[in-house]
Design a protein around this motif. Structure first.
Motif, PDB file in Angstrom:
ATOM      1  N   SER B  59      43.256 -43.743   8.007  1.00 39.41           N
ATOM      2  CA  SER B  59      41.802 -43.891   7.908  1.00 39.41           C
ATOM      3  C   SER B  59      41.194 -42.825   7.015  1.00 39.41           C
ATOM      4  CB  SER B  59      41.160 -43.852   9.290  1.00 39.41           C
ATOM      5  OG  SER B  59      41.099 -42.528   9.748  1.00 39.41           O
ATOM      6  N   ILE B 188      42.463 -54.563  12.627  1.00 36.36           N
ATOM      7  CA  ILE B 188      42.148 -53.175  12.948  1.00 36.36           C
ATOM      8  C   ILE B 188      42.757 -52.248  11.893  1.00 36.36           C
ATOM      9  CG2 ILE B 188      42.459 -51.360  14.662  1.00 36.36           C
ATOM     10  CD1 ILE B 188      42.602 -53.675  16.746  1.00 36.36           C
ATOM     11  N   ALA B 191      40.970 -52.542   8.706  1.00 35.14           N
ATOM     12  CA  ALA B 191      39.672 -51.846   8.755  1.00 35.14           C
ATOM     13  C   ALA B 191      39.881 -50.344   8.539  1.00 35.14           C
ATOM     14  CB  ALA B 191      38.981 -52.103  10.087  1.00 35.14           C
ATOM     15  N   TRP B 192      40.908 -49.780   9.182  1.00 33.38           N
ATOM     16  CA  TRP B 192      41.191 -48.347   8.986  1.00 33.38           C
ATOM     17  C   TRP B 192      41.414 -48.041   7.509  1.00 33.38           C
ATOM     18  CZ3 TRP B 192      45.332 -47.586  13.409  1.00 33.38           C
ATOM     19  CH2 TRP B 192      44.661 -47.558  14.650  1.00 33.38           C
ATOM     20  N   TYR B 212      35.534 -47.697  14.290  1.00 32.54           N
ATOM     21  CA  TYR B 212      36.934 -47.721  13.881  1.00 32.54           C
ATOM     22  C   TYR B 212      37.480 -46.332  13.637  1.00 32.54           C
ATOM     23  CZ  TYR B 212      37.298 -52.643  14.077  1.00 32.54           C
ATOM     24  OH  TYR B 212      37.357 -53.914  14.561  1.00 32.54           O
ATOM     25  N   ASN B 216      40.525 -44.886  15.720  1.00 36.34           N
ATOM     26  CA  ASN B 216      41.660 -44.334  14.996  1.00 36.34           C
ATOM     27  C   ASN B 216      42.040 -42.945  15.518  1.00 36.34           C
ATOM     28  OD1 ASN B 216      42.332 -42.455  12.465  1.00 36.34           O
ATOM     29  ND2 ASN B 216      43.221 -44.463  12.138  1.00 36.34           N
TER      30      ASN B 216
END
Lengths: 266, 332
Positions: B59, B188, B191-192, B212, B216
């Motif tokens: 992330s 997910i 998205a990170w 997120y 994370n």
């Protein structure tokens, strides 16, 4: 979609007395705007007129100092960009902001984010929700790439594409959201005349397909030929709003673009 | 290079099974306890570095305080098993969850911070945890630490030899890899990565970046806690000096050397760094100089790490010219 009677279409996005001050600088001063369903709505103005700032207020990057932004009559001023995206308003950026090092396909896949609901549990145990979501994402993103003519570049890193195609990826990504209203910030910047023509065709096609489109552009020909309604900004203020022919004929607009002297002599 | 990659992809299952077999049989080959201890250290640091890689590599947040989460896991395990007699198998997930909770709490005030500012906060957190461990004597044993942490018992067998403990550590790492790879392949994980790549664009596409980012952080902290809890009985003794900032920086060095944003990177990093520190031991303090030089050279030659892809934002953010030209000519 462009109905002859624009006044009959329901109002989709509305700005009421929007102001944005950065300290002493009045970037946007008391701007009103009404966008109706099915519009291809243009926002024009000389450099530094506040077009992009106004765009950023509509999409939640900035909160307005004063005033309201109404989407379907609901005030969205001050919401975050991600909340506004969930209300099915998508945008592109003036300076392209792609996920450069991800493939074109992955770029579009991230656009599907809000329409899927996989949670961590689903991902770890690969539940039905996960499988359904992944299938939806795969189909939808490939579908969009095909429509926009980028399927052969699906596996390529987005940053490797030429400029014009990068803009297309940005639009594809925004479309993956399944938006009702699509805001394009200078989509034709850096494109050659051919690419600009293609883009215009594509935007009109999208409009036919039911998307309401708002576009900022410098290219007058582009704006005059594709928009049915235009907002003109200058020094942060609205100087005119109306149909393209009216805009061309308007005295204030001519003064803003060409200067007082030339108009007076002309 | 490409050929090698293609062969690996083609026979992926075979390679995975062969690798697993080697890993499972390793304790039979390495008979000496000393060497087995090194292998166990590699596994511990590989998992710790991997948990850091979740945060830093995927992330794009910059956490320097992984030692803090590691300590939370280790102390939770040490206190509950030694002083309260809980079973290791119960304590293990509890320790992970507690570290995850810490991660969540740290992430809340840091959501608005980026880059170096976030690093400072996590650095501070790590030190706070260490100082609490050092001074809260009634609970953590203070400077004396906690001794005689009971070994886990499985099927009535006490796992105190490195040869047996190896399997617990291996299982932790494999479980981590399995779960994480599944998460990364879902929305997910995407998205990170989108937050790492271009957070403004991610927001405009409806990725709730605060949520997120904190998810994370929580997930990364969870695994640091899990490996911390597995570490405590292995060394049988914890005190605050084991969780200094150095530990966090070691993990960071492994992630960077191995390759951020790849699953295999931190594992390679852990192997490389551990082998180097052990094999250069005869140089005494000079080995740290060599170690530092290697990191500098690495940053220079291969900023994306050993396993990192050269066409990644982690390689310095440049798109290779050659591939760009190819793309343009193909388009015409």
């Amino acid at each position: 979609m462009m109905s002859k009677n624009r006044a009959d279409a329901p109002v989709l996005l509305e700005a009421r007395g929007v102001c944005k001050y950065f300290g002493g600088l009045k970037a946007i001063e008391n701007v009103d705007m009404t966008i109706r369903k099915g519009d291809v709505f243009g926002i024009i103005g000389p450099n530094g007129a506040g077009k992009t700032t106004f765009f950023n207020i509509c999409t939640g990057v900035f909160a307005p100092t004063k005033g309201e932004i109404l989407l379907h009559g609901e005030n969205i001023a001050g919401l975050t960009p991600e909340e506004i995206a969930r209300k099915r308003m998508a945008r592109t950026f003036q300076n392209i902001q792609l996920f450069k090092f991800m493939s074109v396909l992955e770029n579009v896949q991230i656009g599907c984010h809000i329409n899927t609901k996989t949670r961590m549990f689903d991902a770890v145990f690969q539940t039905k929700t996960y499988k359904k979501d992944e299938q939806y994402i795969a189909e939808r993103s490939m579908d969009i790439l095909q429509k926009i003519g980028l399927e052969e570049f699906a596996e390529m890193k987005a940053g490797n594409l030429p400029y014009g195609s990068q803009r297309k990826v940005e639009i594809a990504r925004a479309l993956a959201l399944d938006p009702e209203i699509l805001l394009l910030d200078e989509p034709a910047a850096g494109m050659n005349p051919n690419e600009t023509m293609e883009l215009r065709e594509f935007i009109l096609q999208l409009n036919e397909a039911g998307y309401t489109i708002v576009v900022i552009e410098h290219d007058m020909k582009f704006i005059m030929n594709s928009c049915n309604h235009i907002l003109v900004l200058n020094f942060g203020q609205k100087i005119f709003e109306g149909a393209p022919e009216q805009v061309k004929a308007n005295h204030d607009v001519q003064v803003a673009y060409f200067g007082k002297g030339i108009i007076a002599r002309g | 290079m490409k050929k090698v990659k293609n062969t690996i992809v083609k026979y992926k299952l075979f390679f995975i099974l062969a690798g697993l077999a080697i890993l499972l049989l390793l304790p039979l080959v390495i008979t000496k306890s000393v060497y087995m201890r090194h292998v166990c250290n590699v596994l511990i640091f590989a998992t710790l570095a991997s948990s850091l890689n979740i945060i830093n590599g995927y992330s794009g947040q910059m956490c320097l305080g992984q030692a803090g989460f590691f300590a939370v896991g280790a102390y939770t395990c040490a206190i509950l098993t030694t002083n309260y007699g809980w079973s290791f198998w119960v304590v293990w997930p509890v320790a992970g969850c507690l570290a995850a909770l810490m991660g969540y709490l740290v992430s809340l005030p840091t959501l608005r911070l980026q880059g170096i500012y976030l690093s400072f906060v996590t650095l501070g957190f790590s030190e706070i945890i260490r100082i609490i461990a050092q001074t809260w004597t009634p609970v953590t044993g203070g400077n004396m630490g906690i001794k005689g942490i009971p070994f886990p018992i499985i099927f009535g067998k006490e796992l105190f030899k490195p040869h047996d403990y190896y399997y617990i550590l291996l299982a932790t790492l494999l479980l981590f890899l399995f779960i994480t790879s599944r998460i990364l392949r879902s929305r997910i994980g995407r998205a990170w990565i989108s937050i790492r790549e271009e957070s403004n664009a991610a927001r405009s596409l409806g990725v709730e970046i605060s949520r997120y980012k904190s998810m994370n952080f929580t997930y990364g902290a969870f695994w640091a806690g899990m490996i911390g809890a597995a570490y405590a009985p292995y060394v049988n003794f914890v005190d605050s000096s084991q969780f200094s900032l150095d530990t966090g920086f070691d993990a960071l060095a492994m992630v960077v050397i191995g390759g951020q944003g790849t699953l295999i990177g931190p594992i390679i990093g852990s192997v490389v760094v551990t082998v180097l520190t052990e094999s250069l031991r005869f140089l005494q303090y000079w080995r740290f100089v060599i170690y530092a030089l290697i990191i500098i050279a690495m940053m220079w030659v291969r900023p994306q790490g050993i396993a990192g892809a050269s066409n990644s934002i982690l390689a310095g953010g440049k798109i290779r010219r050659s591939s760009r030209k190819k793309a343009i000519s193909r388009n015409r």
